[in-house]
Design an enzyme around this catalytic site. Structure first.
Site, mmCIF file in Angstrom:
data_model
loop_
_atom_site.group_PDB
_atom_site.id
_atom_site.type_symbol
_atom_site.label_atom_id
_atom_site.label_comp_id
_atom_site.label_asym_id
_atom_site.label_seq_id
_atom_site.Cartn_x
_atom_site.Cartn_y
_atom_site.Cartn_z
ATOM 1 N N ASN A 13 -14.580 32.443 -6.999
ATOM 2 C CA ASN A 13 -16.020 32.202 -6.946
ATOM 3 C C ASN A 13 -16.665 33.448 -6.345
ATOM 4 O O ASN A 13 -16.624 33.646 -5.139
ATOM 5 C CB ASN A 13 -16.289 30.967 -6.066
ATOM 6 C CG ASN A 13 -17.773 30.744 -5.852
ATOM 7 O OD1 ASN A 13 -18.610 31.328 -6.535
ATOM 8 N ND2 ASN A 13 -18.110 29.889 -4.894
ATOM 9 N N LYS A 15 -19.685 34.153 -6.130
ATOM 10 C CA LYS A 15 -20.992 33.850 -5.523
ATOM 11 C C LYS A 15 -22.034 34.871 -5.981
ATOM 12 O O LYS A 15 -21.960 35.354 -7.106
ATOM 13 C CB LYS A 15 -20.890 33.788 -3.998
ATOM 14 C CG LYS A 15 -19.728 32.918 -3.524
ATOM 15 C CD LYS A 15 -19.808 32.623 -2.067
ATOM 16 C CE LYS A 15 -18.538 31.913 -1.646
ATOM 17 N NZ LYS A 15 -18.647 31.294 -0.353
ATOM 18 N N HIS A 100 -21.020 22.917 -5.241
ATOM 19 C CA HIS A 100 -20.529 23.742 -4.136
ATOM 20 C C HIS A 100 -21.395 23.469 -2.910
ATOM 21 O O HIS A 100 -22.593 23.223 -3.027
ATOM 22 C CB HIS A 100 -20.612 25.227 -4.532
ATOM 23 C CG HIS A 100 -19.905 26.120 -3.561
ATOM 24 N ND1 HIS A 100 -20.456 26.474 -2.344
ATOM 25 C CD2 HIS A 100 -18.697 26.722 -3.613
ATOM 26 C CE1 HIS A 100 -19.604 27.255 -1.703
ATOM 27 N NE2 HIS A 100 -18.527 27.421 -2.454
ATOM 28 N N GLU A 102 -22.667 25.330 -0.811
ATOM 29 C CA GLU A 102 -23.832 26.226 -0.681
ATOM 30 C C GLU A 102 -24.979 25.748 -1.566
ATOM 31 O O GLU A 102 -26.147 25.888 -1.202
ATOM 32 C CB GLU A 102 -23.416 27.664 -1.010
ATOM 33 C CG GLU A 102 -22.576 28.255 0.130
ATOM 34 C CD GLU A 102 -21.617 29.351 -0.275
ATOM 35 O OE1 GLU A 102 -21.727 29.887 -1.390
ATOM 36 O OE2 GLU A 102 -20.725 29.664 0.545
ATOM 37 N N GLU A 170 -13.239 21.630 -0.170
ATOM 38 C CA GLU A 170 -13.660 22.808 0.594
ATOM 39 C C GLU A 170 -14.373 22.363 1.866
ATOM 40 O O GLU A 170 -15.575 22.047 1.843
ATOM 41 C CB GLU A 170 -14.637 23.656 -0.230
ATOM 42 C CG GLU A 170 -14.052 24.183 -1.518
ATOM 43 C CD GLU A 170 -14.773 25.445 -1.964
ATOM 44 O OE1 GLU A 170 -14.087 26.448 -2.173
ATOM 45 O OE2 GLU A 170 -16.011 25.430 -2.080
ATOM 46 N N GLY A 176 -15.898 30.939 4.259
ATOM 47 C CA GLY A 176 -16.392 32.243 4.710
ATOM 48 C C GLY A 176 -16.272 32.484 6.207
ATOM 49 O O GLY A 176 -16.860 33.425 6.735
ATOM 50 N N SER A 214 -11.678 30.034 3.037
ATOM 51 C CA SER A 214 -10.971 31.141 3.700
ATOM 52 C C SER A 214 -9.525 31.313 3.236
ATOM 53 O O SER A 214 -8.655 31.691 4.020
ATOM 54 C CB SER A 214 -11.035 30.980 5.228
ATOM 55 O OG SER A 214 -12.370 31.084 5.674
ATOM 56 N N GLY A 235 -13.343 32.347 -2.428
ATOM 57 C CA GLY A 235 -14.615 33.056 -2.364
ATOM 58 C C GLY A 235 -14.392 34.533 -2.073
ATOM 59 O O GLY A 235 -14.076 35.326 -2.963
#
Ligand code: PEP
Length: 254
Positions: A13, A15, A100, A102, A170, A176, A214, A235
């Site tokens: 991903n 992003k 997701h 986010e 996740e 992250g 992560s 990510g």
């Protein structure tokens, strides 16, 4: 050791990162690695929408699949700025990441909206990667499994099947941050997800469940061999060919 026989999926991903030059360099790097070590796992890259067409051309003839990071619930119409699942298929996508954390946080996406997007993805022929995960506060109060159950129940269409659905677990607090749950904690959540999928769907045992949060070269061997982990949604580490490849190698090694 991961007792599951499901072929791992390693999904990158990207992003909102990259440029035309970086897309070209990263895909060239991954193509080179895939050519010298073929058939490790199912591999997927999900660049920003702006670079999907470029990425599709660069991936042409390779075994690396292309995915989007979102799609709309409708296949066309007056929805300024949005992209439909049908358009993504037309651009060469096989997958779409949906729900997701986010997008749930930045765009207020609800379970209901994510389920409608997953349905639109299925109708267009895309494989939906539906993301679920608890916040740190939810984890601290011992609500992880309840949160995951509710998100899955609300976000996964009732007529989903293993050919069209992947789940990504996740934990929001692990994305992250460099922090990851213990292998025991990952196993507990993935086993819980598996039991729900098996209860709800005829082919629930065949649906892949990815871990994300992560994942990097240094922890992939541990995380990818946890029970009921069938790959990774990656990510930050997916922006570096060497890291992404090390994760694929780790997943294939079990
Ligand atoms: C993600 O955003 O899907 C993700 C897992 O990010 P990272 O690997 O950077 O934690």
């Amino acid at each position: 050791m991961n007792a599951s026989r499901l072929r791992p999926l390693i999904a990158g991903n990207w992003k909102m990162n990259g440029s035309r030059a970086q897309t070209e360099a990263l895909i060239a790097d991954l193509r080179g690695r895939a050519a010298s070590q073929p058939d490790l796992a199912d591999l997927l890259v999900c660049p920003p929408a702006a670079y999907l067409m470029q990425a599709a051309k660069l991936l042409d003839g390779s075994a690396i699949a292309l995915g989007a990071q979102d799609c709309h619930t409708r296949q066309s119409g007056a929805h300024t700025g949005d992209l439909s699942a049908a358009m993504l298929v037309d651009c060469g996508c096989r997958y779409a990441i949906l729900g997701h954390s986010e997008r749930r946080a930045d765009h207020g996406e609800t379970n209901e909206l994510v389920a409608a997007k997953a349905k639109a993805a299925h109708e267009a022929g895309l494989i939906a990667i539906v993301c679920v995960g608890e916040t740190e506060a939810e984890r601290d109060r011992g609500a992880t499994l309840d949160v995951i159950s509710a998100q899955l129940e609300g976000s996964v269409p009732a007529d989903a099947d293993a050919a069209g659905l992947v789940i990504a677990y996740e934990p929001v607090w692990a994305i992250g941050t460099g922090r990851t749950p213990t292998p025991e904690d990952v196993a507990a959540v993935h086993t819980h997800i598996r039991s729900l999928l098996k209860a709800w769907f005829k082919d629930g045992a065949e649906m892949r469940i990815l871990y994300g949060g992560s994942v990097k070269a240094s922890n992939a061997a541990t995380l990818m061999h946890v029970a009921e982990v069938n790959g990774a949604l990656v990510g930050g580490a997916s922006l570096k060919g060497e890291e992404f490849w090390a994760i694929a190698l780790a997943a294939a090694g079990g």
